[in-house]
Design a protein around this motif. Structure first.
Motif, PDB file in Angstrom:
ATOM      1  N   GLU B   5      51.972   5.153  15.641  1.00  0.00           N
ATOM      2  CA  GLU B   5      51.240   6.355  15.423  1.00  0.00           C
ATOM      3  C   GLU B   5      51.385   7.346  16.466  1.00  0.00           C
ATOM      4  OE1 GLU B   5      47.063   3.587  14.251  1.00  0.00           O
ATOM      5  OE2 GLU B   5      46.955   4.901  15.963  1.00  0.00           O
ATOM      6  N   GLN B   6      51.195   8.553  15.761  1.00  0.00           N
ATOM      7  CA  GLN B   6      51.560   9.766  16.691  1.00  0.00           C
ATOM      8  C   GLN B   6      50.342  10.968  16.739  1.00  0.00           C
ATOM      9  OE1 GLN B   6      55.485  11.264  15.039  1.00  0.00           O
ATOM     10  NE2 GLN B   6      55.227  13.413  16.262  1.00  0.00           N
ATOM     11  N   HIS B   7      50.366  11.420  17.791  1.00  0.00           N
ATOM     12  CA  HIS B   7      49.018  12.412  18.184  1.00  0.00           C
ATOM     13  C   HIS B   7      49.774  13.485  18.856  1.00  0.00           C
ATOM     14  CE1 HIS B   7      46.377   9.734  16.191  1.00  0.00           C
ATOM     15  NE2 HIS B   7      46.920   8.843  16.871  1.00  0.00           N
ATOM     16  N   THR B  24      52.259   5.901  19.889  1.00  0.00           N
ATOM     17  CA  THR B  24      52.012   4.098  20.268  1.00  0.00           C
ATOM     18  C   THR B  24      52.729   3.492  19.151  1.00  0.00           C
ATOM     19  OG1 THR B  24      49.926   4.163  19.175  1.00  0.00           O
ATOM     20  CG2 THR B  24      49.743   4.542  21.298  1.00  0.00           C
ATOM     21  N   TYR B  25      53.159   2.164  19.597  1.00  0.00           N
ATOM     22  CA  TYR B  25      53.752   1.287  18.620  1.00  0.00           C
ATOM     23  C   TYR B  25      53.143  -0.138  18.567  1.00  0.00           C
ATOM     24  CZ  TYR B  25      56.447  -0.441  22.733  1.00  0.00           C
ATOM     25  OH  TYR B  25      56.789  -0.831  23.993  1.00  0.00           O
ATOM     26  N   PHE B  73      54.862   5.794  24.214  1.00  0.00           N
ATOM     27  CA  PHE B  73      55.671   6.618  24.666  1.00  0.00           C
ATOM     28  C   PHE B  73      55.587   8.067  24.330  1.00  0.00           C
ATOM     29  CE2 PHE B  73      58.493   6.867  20.558  1.00  0.00           C
ATOM     30  CZ  PHE B  73      57.819   5.960  19.980  1.00  0.00           C
ATOM     31  N   SER B  74      56.139   8.941  25.210  1.00  0.00           N
ATOM     32  CA  SER B  74      55.590  10.386  25.014  1.00  0.00           C
ATOM     33  C   SER B  74      56.817  11.430  25.181  1.00  0.00           C
ATOM     34  CB  SER B  74      54.685  10.835  26.017  1.00  0.00           C
ATOM     35  OG  SER B  74      53.503  10.067  26.065  1.00  0.00           O
ATOM     36  N   LEU B  75      56.885  12.302  24.440  1.00  0.00           N
ATOM     37  CA  LEU B  75      57.848  13.464  24.630  1.00  0.00           C
ATOM     38  C   LEU B  75      57.072  14.529  25.358  1.00  0.00           C
ATOM     39  CD1 LEU B  75      60.691  14.609  23.476  1.00  0.00           C
ATOM     40  CD2 LEU B  75      59.338  15.758  21.840  1.00  0.00           C
ATOM     41  N   HIS B  76      57.953  14.884  26.479  1.00  0.00           N
ATOM     42  CA  HIS B  76      57.605  16.385  27.214  1.00  0.00           C
ATOM     43  C   HIS B  76      58.368  17.446  26.975  1.00  0.00           C
ATOM     44  CE1 HIS B  76      54.618  13.501  29.729  1.00  0.00           C
ATOM     45  NE2 HIS B  76      55.601  12.728  29.121  1.00  0.00           N
TER      46      HIS B  76
END
Lengths: 114, 113
Positions: B5-7, B24-25, B73-76
């Motif tokens: 899921e991506q937000h 999230t996975y 996990f996140s992308l910044h």
């Protein structure tokens, strides 16, 4: 070096027809995977080929098929086209089997079914 | 199977500000997490990836963080620029052969000049 080449870039087909899309991987890459990209479903895995053998398959009907040649080039075929098959079809290549080695995607083939 | 899921689905950021995209996975066995950037008319391009034995990875203005316990996990992206405008996809897979990537649904990032 040349990237992943997909042909044609655009296609318009009529319901019921069949279509063949082509993908040439990066030189030396032996694994080719295909994805369908739609606004509603995102990127969905179709199948992966390595050494001319299908190694993995997603949840798509049997109308979707593919093959890989000895030079690693791959084709995918969709028979009896439906309106819902309209999508961007992406091919990705990697050095070997398994996505963890990093994909390189082509620019895709935009298929429109009317 | 794996579910990612991506937000958020869309994100607008003033040029120069930071952007954060979260995923999230579901499969705790997943241990490879790449991020892709897709510009208009092009295929997705790998911009950074992280493996589960690492908590954070940086590459210039881009960083990815991984929390295996929470399975997210996140992308910044810092100091955003107009050329950062694109659709970004996260993905997850197990780190051995014959395992497909499962992608998130994408985030359309727009940088406002």
């Amino acid at each position: 070096k040349a990237g992943v080449t997909q042909t044609p870039r655009y296609l318009i087909k009529t319901r019921g027809q069949q279509v063949t899309l082509s993908c040439s991987p990066i030189s030396g890459h032996r694994s080719v995977s295909w994805y369908q990209q739609t606004p509603g479903q995102g990127l969905q895995f179709l199948f992966e080929y390595f050494s001319e053998t299908q190694r993995n398959k997603g949840n798509f009907p049997g109308r979707f098929s593919g093959r890989q040649f000895s030079n690693s080039r791959s084709e995918m075929n969709v028979s009896t086209l439906e309106l819902g098959d309209s999508a961007l079809y992406l091919c990705a290549s990697s050095l070997t089997l398994g996505q963890n080695y990093g994909y390189t995607f082509g620019s895709g083939t935009r298929l429109t079914v009317v | 199977g794996e579910n990612v899921e991506q937000h958020p689905s869309t994100l607008s950021v003033q040029e120069g500000d930071s952007a954060v995209i979260k995923c999230t996975y579901s499969d705790s066995a997943s241990n490879y997490f790449p991020w892709y950037k897709q510009e208009l008319g092009k295929g997705p391009q790998l911009i950074i990836d992280i493996r589960s034995n690492v908590g954070e990875k940086k590459d210039q203005r881009i960083a990815v963080t991984l929390n295996k316990t929470a399975k997210h996990f996140s992308l910044h992206i810092t100091e955003t620029q107009p050329e950062d405008s694109a659709v970004y996809f996260c993905a997850a897979s197990k780190n051995f052969g014959n395992e497909k990537l499962t992608f998130g649904t994408g985030t359309r990032l727009t940088i406002i000049p």
